[in-house]
Design a protein around this motif. Structure first.
Motif, short mmCIF file in Angstrom:
data_model
loop_
_atom_site.label_atom_id
_atom_site.label_comp_id
_atom_site.label_asym_id
_atom_site.label_seq_id
_atom_site.Cartn_x
_atom_site.Cartn_y
_atom_site.Cartn_z
N LYS A 1 0.96 -1.43 -0.14
CA LYS A 1 0.04 -0.03 -0.06
C LYS A 1 0.72 1.16 0.15
O LYS A 1 0.58 2.21 -0.70
N LEU A 2 1.95 1.20 0.91
CA LEU A 2 2.81 2.32 0.87
C LEU A 2 3.36 2.54 -0.63
O LEU A 2 3.62 3.59 -1.08
N ALA A 3 3.85 1.28 -0.91
CA ALA A 3 4.50 1.59 -2.46
C ALA A 3 3.58 1.91 -3.35
O ALA A 3 4.00 2.98 -4.33
N LYS A 4 2.39 1.76 -3.34
CA LYS A 4 1.16 2.39 -4.35
C LYS A 4 1.33 3.87 -4.11
O LYS A 4 1.08 4.54 -5.22
N ALA A 5 1.02 4.36 -2.89
CA ALA A 5 1.04 5.63 -2.58
C ALA A 5 2.32 6.29 -3.00
O ALA A 5 2.28 7.53 -3.68
#
Length: 380
Positions: free
Chosen positions: A300-304
């Motif tokens: 999720k952090l990677a996508k953000a």
């Protein structure tokens, strides 16, 4: 497990029997006859059987004696780092070759140094996981085209060889020389070898970025195996945005136009491929490992960071500060993607339901398509 026509055969009922006084045993036999007339069997309760009472309860899958069905790979942080650094090296080689062809000396120099450093660190991380350097060398003794590890070893070695030549040419180019000296002769030799090595480095770049995804998906680990059609696109896109982001940090903004476009292409590829991967896993009820826990937080952090870095790349233009911030976000997103995918695969290997669930679905698909004579669930 296979079945035949004899398995569905049941002997005919005997003729009329004389009435017996009701007893416990007679009541059980009557219940068995009622069960048979209702169309259930003692095995699957779906038809057949005359006098058998249900003897086996419905099966419920669980761990085997408290153990996982398959063994999770014993990888630590070295392998995700190896995957990330290999992607940076692959993309940097492509950028360096393009910079050499379009006359961008600073971008060419920085990309070549980045590619050589990343591939060296990637190899070091792989050797650290193997435990002894000779194990890597032993893999070069043969070529096995059906083994992703064997093919990947040769891809990594070939890329490193071309990267070594282009890096040496860059180092010699920066050294001041006198006409006729040994260094001058070396510089002339490197100038001749530079162009072919740059082409070779560019050709080996895409396989280097993609083969690690094939390496993961060629295992029984549920999340990796079921993502085999989407994971190569995720890794290639991640490699493009990471290498482009690194050059946005290291190189002058005036020369990083191709690197920014390369990074944006990687961002688009990564976002689309990850969306398709997550949707596919959700259909198989395998999305929990990539959406929850430590792996879910990383992804999720990677996508953000991917979205933020992509927007920053679009708006960076001539802003050096924004370019550095966006490049850092993209490189961090790529690293988190690799670490998150590896973590999700390990989680799926430890829980039996992620192994049994897809097997049961494959069996149901085979039966719905008319294949009812066997119960093989391992067909890919």
């Amino acid at each position: 497990m296979t079945t035949s026509d004899f398995d569905s055969y049941r002997p005919p009922e005997d003729g009329p029997r004389r009435r017996r006084r009701p007893s416990v045993r007679g009541a059980a036999a009557g219940a068995a006859r009622d069960l048979a007339r209702s169309g259930r069997t003692w095995l699957n309760r779906d038809g057949g059987g005359a006098r058998e009472a249900p003897a086996v309860p419905d099966a419920q899958f669980s761990a085997y004696y408290g153990q996982a069905i398959i063994k999770a790979v014993p990888w630590k942080h070295e392998i995700p780092a190896y995957l990330f650094l290999g992607g940076v090296a692959a993309g940097s080689g492509i950028i360096a070759s393009g910079a050499a062809a379009t006359g961008r000396p600073a971008l060419r120099r920085n990309s070549r140094y980045t590619a050589m450093t990343a591939v060296a660190l990637s190899g070091a991380a792989l050797v650290a996981d193997l435990g002894r350097p000779e194990r890597f060398l032993n893999m070069l003794r043969t070529v096995k085209l059906t083994s992703p590890m064997s093919v990947g070893t040769w891809i990594l070695s070939g890329y490193a060889a071309f990267a070594g030549v282009t890096t040496a040419a860059e180092v010699v180019r920066a050294v001041p020389t006198k006409p006729g000296s040994v260094v001058d002769l070396a510089k002339q030799a490197m100038r001749i070898a530079d162009a072919p090595a740059a082409v070779g480095q560019a050709l080996f770049g895409p396989p280097l970025a993609a083969y690690t995804a094939v390496l993961l998906s060629d295992t029984v680990t549920p999340v990796w195996f079921e993502s085999r059609n989407q994971l190569p696109f995720v890794f290639v896109g991640s490699a493009a945005m990471a290498s482009g982001g690194v050059q946005m940090i290291l190189s002058p903004t005036a020369e990083t136009g191709p690197a920014r476009r390369f990074a944006l292409l990687g961002v688009a590829t990564d976002l689309v491929a990850m969306h398709r991967l997550e949707h596919h896993l959700a259909e198989l009820e395998l999305n929990e490992p990539v959406e929850t826990g430590e792996a879910g937080r990383k992804l999720k952090l990677a996508k953000a960071l991917t979205v933020a870095g992509g927007l920053g790349t679009l708006l960076s233009g001539r802003s050096r500060a924004l370019a550095v911030a966006s490049g850092t976000a993209l490189a961090a997103a790529s690293a988190l993607t690799r670490f998150g995918v590896v973590d999700a695969g390990m989680v799926s290997a430890k829980d039996p339901k992620y192994t049994v669930g897809p097997q049961k679905r494959r069996l149901e698909q085979r039966r719905s398509s008319g294949t009812v004579h066997d119960s093989i669930v391992t067909v890919r």
